[in-house]
Design an enzyme around this catalytic site. Sequence first.
Site, PDB file in Angstrom:
ATOM      1  N   ASP A  51       0.934   5.322   0.056  1.00 50.59           N
ATOM      2  CA  ASP A  51       0.140   6.490   0.429  1.00 50.59           C
ATOM      3  C   ASP A  51       0.718   7.759  -0.173  1.00 50.59           C
ATOM      4  O   ASP A  51       1.792   8.219   0.219  1.00 50.59           O
ATOM      5  CB  ASP A  51       0.114   6.630   1.957  1.00 50.59           C
ATOM      6  N   HIS A  87       0.850  -1.190   0.000  1.00 43.76           N
ATOM      7  CA  HIS A  87       0.000   0.000   0.000  1.00 43.76           C
ATOM      8  C   HIS A  87       0.890   1.246   0.000  1.00 43.76           C
ATOM      9  O   HIS A  87       1.808   1.366   0.817  1.00 43.76           O
ATOM     10  CB  HIS A  87      -0.877  -0.035   1.256  1.00 43.76           C
ATOM     11  N   MET A 120       0.314  11.673  -0.522  1.00 43.77           N
ATOM     12  CA  MET A 120      -0.327  12.813   0.164  1.00 43.77           C
ATOM     13  C   MET A 120       0.239  14.112  -0.379  1.00 43.77           C
ATOM     14  O   MET A 120       1.448  14.223  -0.591  1.00 43.77           O
ATOM     15  CB  MET A 120      -0.033  12.743   1.662  1.00 43.77           C
ATOM     16  N   MET A 129      -4.245  10.624  -1.734  1.00 42.13           N
ATOM     17  CA  MET A 129      -4.865  11.615  -0.846  1.00 42.13           C
ATOM     18  C   MET A 129      -4.458  12.976  -1.379  1.00 42.13           C
ATOM     19  O   MET A 129      -3.634  13.695  -0.799  1.00 42.13           O
ATOM     20  CB  MET A 129      -4.407  11.381   0.602  1.00 42.13           C
ATOM     21  N   HIS A 164      -2.822   4.732  -2.968  1.00 40.29           N
ATOM     22  CA  HIS A 164      -3.910   5.446  -2.303  1.00 40.29           C
ATOM     23  C   HIS A 164      -3.636   6.948  -2.428  1.00 40.29           C
ATOM     24  O   HIS A 164      -2.739   7.475  -1.761  1.00 40.29           O
ATOM     25  CB  HIS A 164      -3.942   5.007  -0.822  1.00 40.29           C
TER      26      HIS A 164
END
Length: 234
Positions: free
Chosen positions: A41, A39, A43, A74, A72
């Site tokens: 992330d 995973h 951001m 964001m 993912h």
Amino acid sequence: MTASFDRSVKIAPSILAADFAAFGAECRAVSDHGADWVHVDVMDGHYVPNLSFGATTCAAIRPHISGIMDVHLMITPVDPMIESYAETGADVLTAHLEAGPHIHRTLQAIRGAGMRAGLALNPGTPADAAQPLLDMVDVICVMTVNPGFGGQSFLHDQVSKVADLRAMIGDRPIHLEVDGGVDPTTAPLVAAAGADVFVAGSAVFKHGKADAPEGYGRAIADIRAAAEAARDAA
Ligand code: DX5
Ligand code: ZN
């Protein structure tokens, strides 16, 4: 068509908790010690109050991940960035329902770019918000913390949302992922509620390092065993 869909427990270490100076080695370490997905992330310091890294880093780590690369996002806006994440070799690209005015279009564009489309729901977003999008998604990610930081406490009030989404998904080929505060004590709660992909950052990476990865393997196995036991009991 959906009979063979894989709803087995899958563990997805989040490299947000890894050593940023050793991403390649960290990705290899968890891939070689039981991670099903990795995973990632992303951001932007705008949609969430923290900045991590972007597509260039995703492309650099892709060869070091042997399973699914689960990115993912964001960030906002998402749509102008989709093609650059497709070029990284991401398998799953997840956008937040709350990150823009046209999530339907965003999910179409992610699939159109050749990736599996993920839909993330913040803790304040009800399960019903996903209903009109069920035929457009491959993964639904229930945030069990507010997005932006690793190492936060699991939000227990999200467990019923996981159960609601599992019922809503039915036989559709959609993975149900949980992200935030997942460890061997919280994984059983969401496993019993129907989750099949368990993101775990600190609960994995605090137990080892890239050149001593056996601890990662034990942590991943512990989360998997806890989740599988809860499923069997459910
Ligand atoms: C939070 C991220 C999570 C986070 C999980 O915004 O989306 O993936 O890295 O970290 P832990 O498992 O430490 O809560
Ligand atoms: Zn995440």
